[in-house]
Design an enzyme around this catalytic site. Structure first.
Site, PDB file in Angstrom:
ATOM      1  N   HIS A  21      35.300  30.819  49.106  1.00 20.94           N
ATOM      2  CA  HIS A  21      35.177  31.517  47.822  1.00 20.94           C
ATOM      3  C   HIS A  21      33.956  30.919  47.139  1.00 20.94           C
ATOM      4  O   HIS A  21      33.242  30.102  47.733  1.00 20.94           O
ATOM      5  CB  HIS A  21      36.472  31.335  47.004  1.00 20.94           C
ATOM      6  CG  HIS A  21      36.564  32.246  45.814  1.00 20.94           C
ATOM      7  ND1 HIS A  21      36.180  33.564  45.847  1.00 20.94           N
ATOM      8  CD2 HIS A  21      37.014  32.035  44.545  1.00 20.94           C
ATOM      9  CE1 HIS A  21      36.384  34.108  44.650  1.00 20.94           C
ATOM     10  NE2 HIS A  21      36.883  33.200  43.841  1.00 20.94           N
ATOM     11  N   ASP A  73      41.167  32.746  35.732  1.00 23.07           N
ATOM     12  CA  ASP A  73      42.292  33.684  35.889  1.00 23.07           C
ATOM     13  C   ASP A  73      43.394  33.118  36.780  1.00 23.07           C
ATOM     14  O   ASP A  73      44.416  33.768  36.988  1.00 23.07           O
ATOM     15  CB  ASP A  73      41.811  35.056  36.403  1.00 23.07           C
ATOM     16  CG  ASP A  73      41.106  34.992  37.744  1.00 23.07           C
ATOM     17  OD1 ASP A  73      40.410  33.991  38.014  1.00 23.07           O
ATOM     18  OD2 ASP A  73      41.243  35.948  38.538  1.00 23.07           O
ATOM     19  N   HIS A  74      43.194  31.888  37.289  1.00 18.67           N
ATOM     20  CA  HIS A  74      44.213  31.244  38.125  1.00 18.67           C
ATOM     21  C   HIS A  74      44.765  29.955  37.506  1.00 18.67           C
ATOM     22  O   HIS A  74      45.716  29.395  38.041  1.00 18.67           O
ATOM     23  CB  HIS A  74      43.661  30.947  39.526  1.00 18.67           C
ATOM     24  CG  HIS A  74      43.313  32.199  40.266  1.00 18.67           C
ATOM     25  ND1 HIS A  74      44.080  32.703  41.290  1.00 18.67           N
ATOM     26  CD2 HIS A  74      42.293  33.090  40.086  1.00 18.67           C
ATOM     27  CE1 HIS A  74      43.537  33.838  41.733  1.00 18.67           C
ATOM     28  NE2 HIS A  74      42.463  34.092  41.013  1.00 18.67           N
ATOM     29  N   HIS A  94      42.632  27.681  43.315  1.00 22.03           N
ATOM     30  CA  HIS A  94      41.275  27.323  42.871  1.00 22.03           C
ATOM     31  C   HIS A  94      41.257  27.314  41.351  1.00 22.03           C
ATOM     32  O   HIS A  94      42.262  27.655  40.710  1.00 22.03           O
ATOM     33  CB  HIS A  94      40.211  28.253  43.471  1.00 22.03           C
ATOM     34  CG  HIS A  94      40.311  29.689  43.047  1.00 22.03           C
ATOM     35  ND1 HIS A  94      41.407  30.478  43.312  1.00 22.03           N
ATOM     36  CD2 HIS A  94      39.434  30.484  42.374  1.00 22.03           C
ATOM     37  CE1 HIS A  94      41.188  31.698  42.840  1.00 22.03           C
ATOM     38  NE2 HIS A  94      40.006  31.721  42.251  1.00 22.03           N
ATOM     39  N   ASP A 135      41.606  33.500  46.152  1.00 20.19           N
ATOM     40  CA  ASP A 135      40.534  34.495  46.251  1.00 20.19           C
ATOM     41  C   ASP A 135      39.613  34.107  47.402  1.00 20.19           C
ATOM     42  O   ASP A 135      39.258  32.938  47.570  1.00 20.19           O
ATOM     43  CB  ASP A 135      39.731  34.517  44.939  1.00 20.19           C
ATOM     44  CG  ASP A 135      40.573  35.007  43.770  1.00 20.19           C
ATOM     45  OD1 ASP A 135      41.767  35.279  43.974  1.00 20.19           O
ATOM     46  OD2 ASP A 135      40.020  35.105  42.658  1.00 20.19           O
ATOM     47  N   HIS A 144      45.986  40.893  43.249  1.00 17.95           N
ATOM     48  CA  HIS A 144      44.688  40.603  42.628  1.00 17.95           C
ATOM     49  C   HIS A 144      43.842  41.875  42.550  1.00 17.95           C
ATOM     50  O   HIS A 144      42.757  41.965  43.116  1.00 17.95           O
ATOM     51  CB  HIS A 144      43.982  39.512  43.450  1.00 17.95           C
ATOM     52  CG  HIS A 144      42.895  38.790  42.709  1.00 17.95           C
ATOM     53  ND1 HIS A 144      41.574  39.155  42.800  1.00 17.95           N
ATOM     54  CD2 HIS A 144      42.913  37.708  41.894  1.00 17.95           C
ATOM     55  CE1 HIS A 144      40.837  38.330  42.082  1.00 17.95           C
ATOM     56  NE2 HIS A 144      41.615  37.445  41.517  1.00 17.95           N
ATOM     57  N   HIS A 195      39.230  28.888  39.073  1.00 19.86           N
ATOM     58  CA  HIS A 195      38.728  29.951  38.209  1.00 19.86           C
ATOM     59  C   HIS A 195      39.777  30.233  37.123  1.00 19.86           C
ATOM     60  O   HIS A 195      40.985  30.125  37.363  1.00 19.86           O
ATOM     61  CB  HIS A 195      38.431  31.216  39.021  1.00 19.86           C
ATOM     62  CG  HIS A 195      37.071  31.194  39.653  1.00 19.86           C
ATOM     63  ND1 HIS A 195      36.770  31.867  40.812  1.00 19.86           N
ATOM     64  CD2 HIS A 195      35.919  30.563  39.270  1.00 19.86           C
ATOM     65  CE1 HIS A 195      35.487  31.655  41.120  1.00 19.86           C
ATOM     66  NE2 HIS A 195      34.957  30.868  40.201  1.00 19.86           N
TER      67      HIS A 195
HETATM   68 ZN   LIG Z   1      40.838  35.521  40.721  1.00 17.00          ZN
END
Ligand SMILES: [Zn+2]
Length: 313
Positions: free
Chosen positions: A141, A65-66, A61, A212, A270, A63
């Site tokens: 998510h 942090d990915h 995905h 996530d 995570h 976001h």
């Molecule tokens: Zn994340």
């Protein structure tokens, strides 16, 4: 095949954990990257992975942090000398993100970027390409998110020397052709099909990597009995409301998922900043294991390497 965890923190890095990234190393030699949080290329170097051998990038995905390490990683691959096309697959918005990041920074890659945006609700249509299969499945998510099911291509069984001997076949060239799946004719005129001497094909290895999520059950019918599942355990018991609010999982939710999946092994990853030190991670491991009888539960650490062996047939 082998997994190398390159980032195991949720949201922000800690002193010992970077944000999400995972490398899949294949016996054939190349590797794939799944997610690419900020500064992933540092971990790539620490893990002694060669950017030039990165053959595909999959995102779960978008976001930050990915995926915020992706533009830098693409440039590292370019500097390493790549000139062949590179496939990068992920949810809708991936092309816009990369166009903006590469465009405003004036970055021109010397190879073709094959951006593959997934449909909003993918149901496992495999990406085109040789070798191991990558199949995305929609999971829940706060933004479009997928679990990637990675499947080994079917391989023929091995020649059983005893059966070959019993049929009077000793010529290594004939054995080689049988191993490659060819029917051969012996000097005395007998025709021998590969099935006469080959063991049954080995069970293909399968690994499920979830982005996530607070609900990944849609993938279960397609991934039952996987050798390994990687899924987040962002929160400990008692934080179920927070998990639901942010679309994340508690360790027990993830353990129960692995049990329903009948996975052989589960790797938790995570970890939220406050829940990422060894003691608290061990507590998350206990909570997941209590919900996953019969499943081996492990805690991911940055730079941890994990071999995925074939199950006994
Ligand atoms: Zn994340």
């Amino acid at each position: 095949m082998r997994l190398v965890f390159l980032g195991t923190a949720a949201g922000q890095p800690t002193r010992t954990r970077n944000v999400s990234a995972l490398a899949l190393l294949f016996p054939e030699g190349g590797w794939w990257l799944v997610d690419c949080g900020e500064a992933t290329q540092h971990r790539v170097r620490e893990a002694r992975l060669r950017p030039l051998r990165c053959e595909r990038i999959l995102l779960t995905h978008l976001h930050g942090d990915h995926c915020w390490g992706l533009p830098g990683m693409l440039l590292a691959i370019a500097i390493a000398g790549r000139r062949e096309p590179l496939q990068v697959a992920g949810p809708r918005g991936l092309a816009r993100f990369l166009d903006a990041a590469l465009g405003v920074s004036g970055t021109e890659l010397p190879y073709e970027l094959e951006i593959r945006e997934l449909p909003d609700e993918p149901r496992g249509e495999p990406l085109a390409g040789p070798g191991w299969r990558a199949r995305p499945f929609a999971i829940r998510h706060r933004v479009p998110c997928v679990a990637w099911l990675i499947e080994e291509p079917p391989r023929p069984g091995r020649v059983d020397p005893a059966r070959a001997r019993a049929l009077g076949i000793a010529d290594p060239r004939l054995l080689g052709r049988l191993q490659r799946g060819e029917t051969v004719t012996l000097a005395d005129g007998r025709r021998i099909a590969p099935s006469a001497v080959l063991d049954p094909p080995p069970p293909p290895r399968r690994v499920l990597i979830c982005g996530d999520t607070d609900d990944a059950d849609a993938v279960i019918p397609h991934a039952r009995g996987v050798d390994l599942v990687v899924r987040e355990a962002t929160y400990p018991a008692g934080m179920e409301a927070k998990a639901a609010q942010w679309g994340h999982s508690t360790a027990a939710m993830t353990g129960a998922f692995a049990a329903r999946l009948a996975a052989r092994r589960l790797v938790l990853t995570h970890f939220g900043g406050r829940h990422s030190d060894p003691e608290r991670a061990a507590q998350l491991q206990r909570e997941a294991a209590a919900a996953a009888p019969g499943v081996e539960v492990l805690v991911a650490e940055d730079l941890m390497r994990l071999e995925v062996a074939r199950a006994a047939p």
